[in-house]
Structures are given as C-alpha cells and as structure tokens.
Design a protein around this motif. Structure first.
Motif, PDB file in Angstrom:
ATOM      1  N   GLU A 120     -32.549 -30.856  10.231  1.00 49.26           N
ATOM      2  CA  GLU A 120     -31.246 -30.479  10.810  1.00 49.26           C
ATOM      3  C   GLU A 120     -30.183 -30.249   9.803  1.00 49.26           C
ATOM      4  O   GLU A 120     -29.423 -29.301  10.157  1.00 49.26           O
ATOM      5  CB  GLU A 120     -30.717 -31.867  11.806  1.00 49.26           C
ATOM      6  CG  GLU A 120     -31.253 -32.137  13.046  1.00 49.26           C
ATOM      7  CD  GLU A 120     -32.681 -32.804  12.765  1.00 49.26           C
ATOM      8  OE1 GLU A 120     -33.053 -33.273  11.710  1.00 49.26           O
ATOM      9  OE2 GLU A 120     -33.273 -33.158  13.851  1.00 49.26           O
ATOM     10  N   LYS A 121     -30.187 -30.754   8.586  1.00 43.79           N
ATOM     11  CA  LYS A 121     -29.279 -30.227   7.531  1.00 43.79           C
ATOM     12  C   LYS A 121     -29.599 -28.884   7.116  1.00 43.79           C
ATOM     13  O   LYS A 121     -28.661 -28.292   6.775  1.00 43.79           O
ATOM     14  CB  LYS A 121     -29.368 -31.293   6.308  1.00 43.79           C
ATOM     15  CG  LYS A 121     -28.664 -32.559   6.767  1.00 43.79           C
ATOM     16  CD  LYS A 121     -28.323 -33.602   5.588  1.00 43.79           C
ATOM     17  CE  LYS A 121     -27.917 -34.879   6.040  1.00 43.79           C
ATOM     18  NZ  LYS A 121     -27.398 -35.734   4.880  1.00 43.79           N
ATOM     19  N   ILE A 122     -30.696 -28.612   7.026  1.00 44.75           N
ATOM     20  CA  ILE A 122     -31.171 -27.162   6.535  1.00 44.75           C
ATOM     21  C   ILE A 122     -30.450 -26.226   7.580  1.00 44.75           C
ATOM     22  O   ILE A 122     -29.900 -25.317   7.215  1.00 44.75           O
ATOM     23  CB  ILE A 122     -32.771 -27.120   6.395  1.00 44.75           C
ATOM     24  CG1 ILE A 122     -33.143 -27.787   5.387  1.00 44.75           C
ATOM     25  CG2 ILE A 122     -33.082 -25.606   6.063  1.00 44.75           C
ATOM     26  CD1 ILE A 122     -34.522 -27.809   5.000  1.00 44.75           C
ATOM     27  N   GLY A 123     -30.789 -26.387   8.740  1.00 43.17           N
ATOM     28  CA  GLY A 123     -30.108 -25.720   9.812  1.00 43.17           C
ATOM     29  C   GLY A 123     -28.558 -25.706   9.804  1.00 43.17           C
ATOM     30  O   GLY A 123     -27.906 -24.616   9.992  1.00 43.17           O
ATOM     31  N   ALA A 124     -28.087 -26.712   9.818  1.00 43.50           N
ATOM     32  CA  ALA A 124     -26.447 -26.912   9.572  1.00 43.50           C
ATOM     33  C   ALA A 124     -26.025 -25.891   8.450  1.00 43.50           C
ATOM     34  O   ALA A 124     -24.928 -25.371   8.575  1.00 43.50           O
ATOM     35  CB  ALA A 124     -26.273 -28.286   9.405  1.00 43.50           C
ATOM     36  N   LEU A 125     -26.804 -26.062   7.203  1.00 39.48           N
ATOM     37  CA  LEU A 125     -26.185 -25.277   6.155  1.00 39.48           C
ATOM     38  C   LEU A 125     -26.310 -23.766   6.383  1.00 39.48           C
ATOM     39  O   LEU A 125     -25.471 -23.191   6.153  1.00 39.48           O
ATOM     40  CB  LEU A 125     -27.027 -25.888   4.672  1.00 39.48           C
ATOM     41  CG  LEU A 125     -26.756 -27.189   4.256  1.00 39.48           C
ATOM     42  CD1 LEU A 125     -27.854 -27.379   3.109  1.00 39.48           C
ATOM     43  CD2 LEU A 125     -25.259 -27.366   3.761  1.00 39.48           C
ATOM     44  N   ASN A 126     -27.297 -23.629   7.021  1.00 37.65           N
ATOM     45  CA  ASN A 126     -27.536 -22.155   7.097  1.00 37.65           C
ATOM     46  C   ASN A 126     -26.615 -21.580   8.471  1.00 37.65           C
ATOM     47  O   ASN A 126     -25.930 -20.563   8.183  1.00 37.65           O
ATOM     48  CB  ASN A 126     -29.031 -21.908   7.859  1.00 37.65           C
ATOM     49  CG  ASN A 126     -29.948 -21.425   6.755  1.00 37.65           C
ATOM     50  OD1 ASN A 126     -30.224 -20.003   6.833  1.00 37.65           O
ATOM     51  ND2 ASN A 126     -30.262 -22.298   5.881  1.00 37.65           N
ATOM     52  N   THR A 127     -26.241 -22.418   9.303  1.00 32.51           N
ATOM     53  CA  THR A 127     -25.435 -22.045  10.376  1.00 32.51           C
ATOM     54  C   THR A 127     -23.774 -22.075   9.605  1.00 32.51           C
ATOM     55  O   THR A 127     -22.998 -21.275   9.894  1.00 32.51           O
ATOM     56  CB  THR A 127     -25.248 -23.166  11.481  1.00 32.51           C
ATOM     57  OG1 THR A 127     -26.544 -23.269  12.115  1.00 32.51           O
ATOM     58  CG2 THR A 127     -24.312 -22.664  12.617  1.00 32.51           C
ATOM     59  N   ALA A 128     -23.661 -22.936   8.721  1.00 36.13           N
ATOM     60  CA  ALA A 128     -22.249 -23.237   8.104  1.00 36.13           C
ATOM     61  C   ALA A 128     -22.078 -21.851   7.366  1.00 36.13           C
ATOM     62  O   ALA A 128     -20.987 -21.141   7.336  1.00 36.13           O
ATOM     63  CB  ALA A 128     -22.199 -24.363   7.142  1.00 36.13           C
ATOM     64  N   LEU A 129     -23.153 -21.435   6.592  1.00 36.11           N
ATOM     65  CA  LEU A 129     -22.982 -20.205   5.607  1.00 36.11           C
ATOM     66  C   LEU A 129     -22.625 -19.144   6.626  1.00 36.11           C
ATOM     67  O   LEU A 129     -21.806 -18.041   6.326  1.00 36.11           O
ATOM     68  CB  LEU A 129     -24.318 -20.036   4.819  1.00 36.11           C
ATOM     69  CG  LEU A 129     -24.075 -20.088   3.510  1.00 36.11           C
ATOM     70  CD1 LEU A 129     -25.554 -19.976   2.563  1.00 36.11           C
ATOM     71  CD2 LEU A 129     -23.024 -19.415   2.763  1.00 36.11           C
ATOM     72  N   PHE A 130     -23.536 -18.862   7.817  1.00 37.57           N
ATOM     73  CA  PHE A 130     -23.354 -17.876   8.622  1.00 37.57           C
ATOM     74  C   PHE A 130     -21.877 -17.895   9.203  1.00 37.57           C
ATOM     75  O   PHE A 130     -21.337 -16.935   9.312  1.00 37.57           O
ATOM     76  CB  PHE A 130     -24.241 -17.969   9.902  1.00 37.57           C
ATOM     77  CG  PHE A 130     -24.152 -16.898  11.029  1.00 37.57           C
ATOM     78  CD1 PHE A 130     -24.437 -15.444  10.620  1.00 37.57           C
ATOM     79  CD2 PHE A 130     -23.530 -17.259  12.118  1.00 37.57           C
ATOM     80  CE1 PHE A 130     -24.273 -14.662  11.633  1.00 37.57           C
ATOM     81  CE2 PHE A 130     -23.426 -16.335  13.082  1.00 37.57           C
ATOM     82  CZ  PHE A 130     -23.673 -15.041  12.841  1.00 37.57           C
ATOM     83  N   GLU A 131     -21.722 -18.990   9.741  1.00 29.48           N
ATOM     84  CA  GLU A 131     -20.241 -19.141  10.431  1.00 29.48           C
ATOM     85  C   GLU A 131     -18.919 -18.920   9.181  1.00 29.48           C
ATOM     86  O   GLU A 131     -17.944 -18.285   9.627  1.00 29.48           O
ATOM     87  CB  GLU A 131     -19.955 -20.406  11.294  1.00 29.48           C
ATOM     88  CG  GLU A 131     -20.679 -20.072  12.521  1.00 29.48           C
ATOM     89  CD  GLU A 131     -20.676 -21.210  13.287  1.00 29.48           C
ATOM     90  OE1 GLU A 131     -20.250 -22.641  12.856  1.00 29.48           O
ATOM     91  OE2 GLU A 131     -20.850 -21.124  14.662  1.00 29.48           O
ATOM     92  N   GLY A 132     -19.327 -19.332   7.952  1.00 32.92           N
ATOM     93  CA  GLY A 132     -18.236 -19.067   6.932  1.00 32.92           C
ATOM     94  C   GLY A 132     -18.073 -17.680   6.863  1.00 32.92           C
ATOM     95  O   GLY A 132     -17.157 -17.203   6.594  1.00 32.92           O
ATOM     96  N   TYR A 133     -19.152 -16.833   6.675  1.00 33.54           N
ATOM     97  CA  TYR A 133     -19.421 -15.639   6.539  1.00 33.54           C
ATOM     98  C   TYR A 133     -18.474 -14.944   7.786  1.00 33.54           C
ATOM     99  O   TYR A 133     -17.867 -13.813   7.690  1.00 33.54           O
ATOM    100  CB  TYR A 133     -20.800 -14.903   6.649  1.00 33.54           C
ATOM    101  CG  TYR A 133     -20.762 -13.398   6.620  1.00 33.54           C
ATOM    102  CD1 TYR A 133     -20.186 -12.545   5.690  1.00 33.54           C
ATOM    103  CD2 TYR A 133     -21.055 -12.986   7.762  1.00 33.54           C
ATOM    104  CE1 TYR A 133     -20.343 -11.253   5.974  1.00 33.54           C
ATOM    105  CE2 TYR A 133     -21.256 -11.469   7.951  1.00 33.54           C
ATOM    106  CZ  TYR A 133     -20.779 -10.701   6.937  1.00 33.54           C
ATOM    107  OH  TYR A 133     -20.828  -9.227   7.083  1.00 33.54           O
TER     108      TYR A 133
END
Lengths: 198, 198
Positions: free
Chosen positions: A152-165
């Motif tokens: 879940e955290k791996i997913g959340a970090l990826n989503t965070a990077l995407f949405e931050g972008y």
DNA sequence: GTCATATTGTGACCATCGGTCATTTTCAGG
DNA sequence: CCTGAAAATGACCGATGGTCACAATATGAC
C-alpha cells in the motif's frame, strides 16, 4: 429496445456531455457554468438537471467514460507482468496516458482537490475508481513485492509522485517532465519493494 | 508614530484576519465567504475591502505571515549544513512544519491548485515565495550536489513528493505518514544528487 | 385522426457569491 | 463645539448552482 423518446434523451445527454468536456478542458471545472454548457449545446439551463443532479455528477460520468478503456487495457496487460518493474511500467503507461492531455490533467487535479471538502463525493469517487487508490495499486503489484515494505505504501508513494507532478504541471513550472517522474517513481518503488528494508 | 485612527484600522484588520484564519482552516478557502469573515469579526461586508482588494490578497497575506518565521529558521539553519543529507533534513523540517497542521495544509493545497487558472496570482505567489519553488530548492542544495543530475530536478521531485503527500493527506486516505514520505524523498534525492547517474 | 398521458424542454426565480460605492458614523485637532 | 478626514456601512451589481411550474412534443389506445 429504447423508444424514440429515450433515444432523443440519450442524444441530448451526449450533446451536453460533449459541450461540457470541451468547456471543462478549456476553462476548468469551477470556471465552467452550467448555463455555458447548455447554451453551447443549444439547450436551456433547466435541461441540464433532467440528466444529472449536479455539476459534480456530470463530471464523474465524464471521467468514468474517459478512463474506462485505459483501465481495461491496464488491467489486462498487468496480468501478464512477470516482475515488479514490468507491473510498474504498465501502471505508469496508464498514468502517463492520463497526464499527457495537459488540459484534462489540470481539470482532474482541480476536481481531486475540490473533493477534499466533500466526503460523499470522495466516497463516490472511490466507488468509481476515479483515482488510482493505494489499495488498488497494492492489489496490482502485491504479488511482486518481496520486501517487508507494505505494498500500500509503495502504491501511495507512486501516486503521490504522480499527483505531485500533476501539481507541478498545472502550475507550468516546467522543470520536470513525465519521464523524470516515471523513472524516479519506479526506482523508488523497486528500492522499497525488492530490497529488504532496514 | 501611528495616530489613534490608524491604530484602530490596524486592529480591525487583525480582527478580520483572525476571523478569516479560523474560517479558512475550518471550511477551506472557496467555502469561506467574505460576508462570513466580516460577520464573524463583527463588521459589515464592505469593511473587508478597506484592507484587501480581494479574497486572494487576504489569503496571500495570511500565508506570508504564517511562513515568515519558519522560512527564516530554515534559511539560517541551512547555511550550517555540511552535506546534502543535512540540507535535505533541514528543508524537510520546514516542509513538515507546514504539513503538520492538517487543516491548514488542506487550505494551502486548495489555494495552490486554485492558482493554476490565474497567471497573475501565480506570479504574485512566486514573488512572495508561497511555494518552495524548484529554483529556491535548487539554490538551497546546489552546493552539495556532486552528480550531474540537475539540482532543479532534485528540488522538483522533492516538492512533487511533498505536494503529492498533501493531496493524499487532504483526501484522508491515511496510508502514508510524513515520516514515510520524508524518508523516501531524501533517499531519492541522495540517489540522484550523490551517485553519478546513467 | 383524436385525445389523454408521459416525457422532454424552458426560463423566470431563488439564495448566495465576490466585489462596488454612495452614504453615514466616528473621531482627532483646532 | 465644529469640521474635515478616515472608518464603517449595506444596498446594489452581475453571475453562480440549483428549483420548479409550465410549455412543447411524442406516444399509444381508440
């Protein structure tokens, strides 16, 4: 089979949706009024509410339609993935397809943040899989994660990077491009998901 | 020295600001009306415009006040940093101080995205250093970057992770905590900034 | 065709919004 | 006191999302 009246109603709805999609991508969600949408499609304001109960609901339906095909392709492809890196690349192909239309990406982000103050809307968005949620991401990649770092955290970090972008892109600061973010996100996920953490 | 009238005016402004800060953090930027702010402080709506030319300007002033001290501490501390990791930790102390007040973090994010459709507002925000811009980040860490990876991109990736976390937090999905993001962001920055890329 | 009924389309109307501005209230200094 | 300037006011403006009684039109039984 649909009656002629139902057919007409469906066509009106599609005309309104087409006008709305155009105006949302041009001017954003908040800046597009319902009167503008109906006027553009050649109807009166009241007609809008025969088809949707609010501007939010129209937007959700548009997004659902826009993402339906992308998601199917992603979920079909990811079944054939052999390792975490392949799975991540398939997911990022999907994310890139969303980000590539910069106008729409902006509207997506606007709506995501708009939903932060409306719990019912957030629930509805989850139900319709509007965002790549952490749990969905985790489901897609869990079988490849060999470290003890939660999927879940791996997913959340990826989503965070995407949405931050997406924020970065919406502000048109222009330092990062999609390739930079994708490469960084995948490197991060591999680091967390394959190697044993501390 | 201020006259009694000027003193009164300043006091009124502070009362309005205090009411605004409360309402913004409770209900968000868009959901707080100017009439609410003035009513809460015990004034009529028109009084608002004696002190600010728009709701945006009031918000910028509040943010400036809120960040002033944090920024000074950060910029003073970072001069004593000896390597990239130390510098990043100081920057993330600063970012954490912003994110810790979850209500305000939500409003910050809302305003950031709100600004995406208003170029003048974005310019004003840059002037007031509302966001930790990529160029500012780069200035803070450049002297420690030994790889050929651009310092601006390291900054932008860190900011993206931070703002992506703000989105995550605003939606109350709750999978990530600040420590996870900080650790991942610093690991990513060290990887890019110290090791030679490609 | 005719006509009752059901569906689709209409636009005046409502409360509220950010913002304006002529007017009233307050108050310092002579 | 009186007066001029500054502070405070709230009716007003155009626009918004949303409502609703009504008008137009299509449908199916006869």
């Amino acid at each position: 089979m649909p009656t002629r009246q139902q057919e007409k109603s469906r066509q009106t709805m599609e005309e309104l949706m087409a006008a709305a999609m155009l105006l949302f991508s041009e001017n954003g969600f908040a800046q597009t009024s319902i009167a503008e949408i109906t006027a553009r499609a050649g109807y009166a304001k009241g007609s809008f509410y025969r088809h949707w109960e609010s501007k939010n609901q129209l937007f959700l339906q548009i997004v659902e339609q826009k993402l339906y095909e992308y998601r199917n392709v992603r979920d079909r492809r990811i079944e054939d993935a052999h390792d975490l890196e392949e799975a991540l690349n398939i997911i990022w192909d999907f994310l890139e397809s969303m980000a590539l239309d910069r106008q729409w990406a902006k509207v997506f982000l606007e709506f995501t943040v708009h939903s932060a103050r409306d719990m019912e809307l957030r629930t509805e968005m989850r139900r319709r899989q509007y965002r790549l949620s952490e749990s969905l991401f985790a489901k897609l990649v869990r079988r490849f994660v060999t470290s003890d770092y939660p999927a879940e955290k791996i997913g959340a970090l990826n989503t965070a990077l995407f949405e931050g972008y997406m924020v970065h892109n919406a502000l048109e600061t222009g330092v990062l491009n999609l390739h930079d973010v994708r490469e960084a996100a995948i490197a991060l996920a591999l680091e967390k998901g394959i190697r044993q953490s501390g």
